[in-house]
Structure formats: structure tokens, C-alpha cells
Design an enzyme around this catalytic site. Structure first.
Site, PDB file in Angstrom:
ATOM      1  N   ASP A 117      -0.554  17.267   0.013  1.00 12.74           N
ATOM      2  CA  ASP A 117      -0.704  16.156   0.972  1.00 12.74           C
ATOM      3  C   ASP A 117      -0.147  14.843   0.425  1.00 12.74           C
ATOM      4  O   ASP A 117       0.030  13.890   1.182  1.00 12.74           O
ATOM      5  CB  ASP A 117      -2.158  15.989   1.425  1.00 12.74           C
ATOM      6  N   HIS A 118       0.150  14.778  -0.875  1.00 16.25           N
ATOM      7  CA  HIS A 118       0.715  13.561  -1.463  1.00 16.25           C
ATOM      8  C   HIS A 118       2.241  13.615  -1.538  1.00 16.25           C
ATOM      9  O   HIS A 118       2.878  12.603  -1.824  1.00 16.25           O
ATOM     10  CB  HIS A 118       0.127  13.315  -2.854  1.00 16.25           C
ATOM     11  N   HIS A 212      -9.076  14.343 -11.858  1.00 14.96           N
ATOM     12  CA  HIS A 212      -8.979  15.077 -10.592  1.00 14.96           C
ATOM     13  C   HIS A 212      -8.947  16.569 -10.923  1.00 14.96           C
ATOM     14  O   HIS A 212      -8.171  17.328 -10.345  1.00 14.96           O
ATOM     15  CB  HIS A 212      -7.707  14.617  -9.871  1.00 14.96           C
TER      16      HIS A 212
END
Ligand SMILES: [Zn+2]
Ligand SMILES: [Zn+2]
Length: 360
Positions: A117-118, A212
Site C-alpha cells: 500500500d506504500h 514495524h
């Protein structure tokens, strides 16, 4: 023909004529509105009117969940005459175009990590940097290990398209050397929390290790220019190294996931027998920051403003925004905002001001 009938036909004819005149007037008005819009907008550099300083374009404030109003995570920064893009989520580069970001000033792109999604919009960024940015050299794309693989894949995927464009517009316009990107792998040795990765023309960009897990490494960034500064969290839980590196930044852009809202979605999915989706909802709060975590980071870093920019789930309405932030305003007393696509955050040089405007 009776007099009545004649009058009736006369009125009908008159009405028809009025209708035709109105239609013609409507078309003339539409044409005038179109001409004015073209004259005022096409080819205009909207950034030329901005004062010297840092200007942050929120090109994507959404989560991986589908959203008609929000593109995937993306922040673009204009620092003086130099432009940078931090992540390129799905749909974000179109938003950036609509915001009037000057593609021809783009110096490079910086990736926080390689979650899809990045980077969904990265192919489009390479194309826009090349054509709209009139590049003669590939766009430098800095990011963690694996960025080279991503860029090589995009070059392969868009090679055919680049051939069409060079043949159609000619090499003087679609400069063959400007197609694609050059991966620049950021190597941040274990034990080193941050380092400067760009220092040119008064703009300094620092990469920061964030947390993360299991995605390693994952980065945040800080950008400094003429005494003004911003920090971008990327995807992370509360990360002490990020707080340290972000100390004194004027504006902190932080991701946020509301665990209660995701928990409610998880329960509902489980009730409907959607076990796989429920499992995903159960997994994600572990590697994101809550709004309260983001507030703590901003408070400890002493940021003047906190902008939540990559929200999971992205609140669909103002009313829900209050629910989304939870206790964050109790922790952080500065200016706390929830971003939406199209906002600009302005940090003029030689001032302490943090101003906001909307591009659309
Ligand atoms: Zn991620
Ligand atoms: Zn993310």
C-alpha cells in the site's frame, strides 16, 4: 383552422423558440466556463506563489482499505525549490497532480518500507516524474533493501509503455534517459538509529529506524530546511528512536490505527464466518501505533503540530474523527489534526507559523 388552434400553435412555437435560445445560451455559458477554467489552470505553476519554506502536500491519507476519498499513504514535500515524495500509495500521484505539485522540481522519492500500500503508486510516480517532470535521468528512489527489486520490476512492467511514448512524442519530449528509476538502498547498520541521507541546497533528509516488525527495516524520515522541520513516521508502533530523531520538529506526521475500531471489525468478520479477514484484523494492531501512541511521540518530541496522515480505519466523517483520536488530545496538547487528501501544510522560512490550506 380555428382561432383557438392557431393561438395554441403560436404559443407552442414561441415556447420552442425560447427553449432553443435557452439551450444555445446554456452551451455558450458552458463553453465560457470551460475556456475560463482552461485559461486559469492549465500549465499554471501553482507552487510559484508559495513563500520560501517547507510545504507538505498530503497526497494520500488512507489505509490499505478501499476508500473513494482517500488515496494510499503519500506525502510530498517542497523545500525551497526542491521536491521530494515520501511513499506513493494507490491513487496518490493523481492527487498530487491535482494539487499542482511541481513535478519538474522532484529530486527523489523516499520509501518508508515495501508494504504494497506504500508503493502501489510508484509506477505512476516514475511515469509522471519522467513525462510531467521532463526528466532526462531516471528518478532516484531511496528505500530499504529490496527497493532495487521493486524498481527493476516496475521498469520491466512499463518498458513497453515507454517505447510507445518515445515513438509518439519523440525523444526530445519523452527523453529516453529519463524513463524509470534508480534504486538507492539505504543501509542503516544495526545499532545506528538514524543517519543523514540527503544534504543539498540547504535541505537535509535524515532516515530513522522505526518499529514495524516483522517488516525490517522500516524507516521514518526527518526533513530540515532553513530552520523549519518535519518528521514522518512511516509505519511504526511507538518508536523511541523516532521520537529522539524527531525532537524539536515543527510538525510530526504520524500513522495511527484505532485498535477498538479494528477490534469491532474483527468481531463482525468473525460473526459472519470470515475467519481469514478476522485473523488479519487481529494481526495488524500489533505493528501500528494507536492515536494515543502518536500523541505520546509528538508530546515527547515537542512537536508544534501533529498530523495523523495514514489512518486505519480512515474515519469516513467528521463525527467519527472524534471517536478515532480517542484519548490522544488528552496526551498531546499541541495542534492535533487528521489529514485528508488535498491539504497542504505550510512552514514558511523565517517564521514559527504552521499554516494549512486545501488544494481541492
Ligand atoms: Zn506497513
Ligand atoms: Zn502502512
Amino acid at each position: 383552422m380555428s382561432t383557438k388552434r392557431k393561438i395554441g400553435l403560436g404559443i407552442a412555437g414561441l415556447l420552442l423558440m425560447i427553449g432553443l435560445i435557452l439551450l444555445a445560451a446554456r452551451d455558450r455559458l458552458a463553453q465560457r466556463a470551460f475556456d475560463t477554467a482552461i485559461e486559469q489552470n492549465v500549465g499554471v505553476d501553482r507552487s510559484a506563489a508559495l513563500p520560501d519554506g517547507i510545504h507538505v502536500y498530503v497526497c494520500g491519507s488512507g489505509s490499505p482499505m478501499p476508500d473513494a476519498d482517500r488515496a494510499g499513504p503519500c506525502l510530498a514535500v517542497l523545500a525551497g525549490r526542491q521536491g521530494f515524495v515520501f511513499d506513493a500509495g494507490a491513487g496518490s500521484i493523481r492527487k498530487l497532480g491535482r494539487m499542482g505539485f511541481p513535478m519538474d522540481r522532484l529530486q527523489g522519492a523516499y520509501l518508508t518500507h515495501l508494504h504494497s500500500d506504500h508503493i502501489d503508486g510508484l509506477g505512476e510516480l516514475l511515469l509522471q516524474a519522467w513525462i510531467a517532470g521532463s526528466r532526462g535521468t531516471p528518478l532516484p528512489v531511496s528505500g530499504p533493501t529490496g527497493t532495487d527489486q521493486v524498481i527493476a520490476g516496475l521498469i520491466q512492467a512499463y518498458k513497453i509503455d515507454s517505447g510507445y511514448r518515445i515513438a509518439h512524442h519523440g525523444p526530445a519530449v519523452a527523453r529516453p534517459g529519463g524513463f524509470g528509476g534508480t534504486a538507492q538502498i539505504i543501509d542503516l547498520p544495526e545499532g545506528q538509529p538514524s543517519k543523514v541521507v540527503y544534504d543539498q541546497g540547504g535541505v537535509k533528509i535524515t532516515v530513522i529506524r522505526v518499529i514495524h516488525d516483522p517488516i525490517k527495516p522500516a524507516f521514518g524520515y526527518r526533513l530540515d530546511y532553513k530552520g523549519r522541520s518535519i518528521a514522518i513516521s512511516g509505519d511504526t508502533i511507538y518508536a523511541p528512536d523516532f521520537v529522539t530523531a524527531a525532537k524539536g520538529a515543527d510538525v510530526m506526521f504520524h500513522e495511527a490505527l484505532n485498535p477498538k475500531m479494528i477490534g469491532a471489525m474483527q468481531e463482525q468478520l468473525a460473526k459472519r464466518g470470515r475467519a481469514d479477514s478476522a485473523k488479519i484484523m487481529a494481526d495488524i494492531p500489533g505493528y501500528h501505533a494507536s492515536p494515543e501512541d502518536a500523541a505520546r511521540a509528538a508530546k515527547e518530541a515537542g512537536a508544534k503540530a501533529l498530523v495523523l496522515y495514514h489512518m486505519v480505519p480512515a474515519p469516513p466523517a467528521k463525527l467519527i474523527e472524534r471517536l478515532f483520536v480517542g484519548d490522544a488530545p488528552k496526551i498531546y496538547s499541541g495542534d492535533l489534526r487528521l489529514a485528508h487528501d488535498g491539504i497542504l501544510v505550510h512552514l514558511p522560512a523565517g517564521s514559527q507559523a504552521v499554516d494549512y490550506s486545501e488544494a481541492f
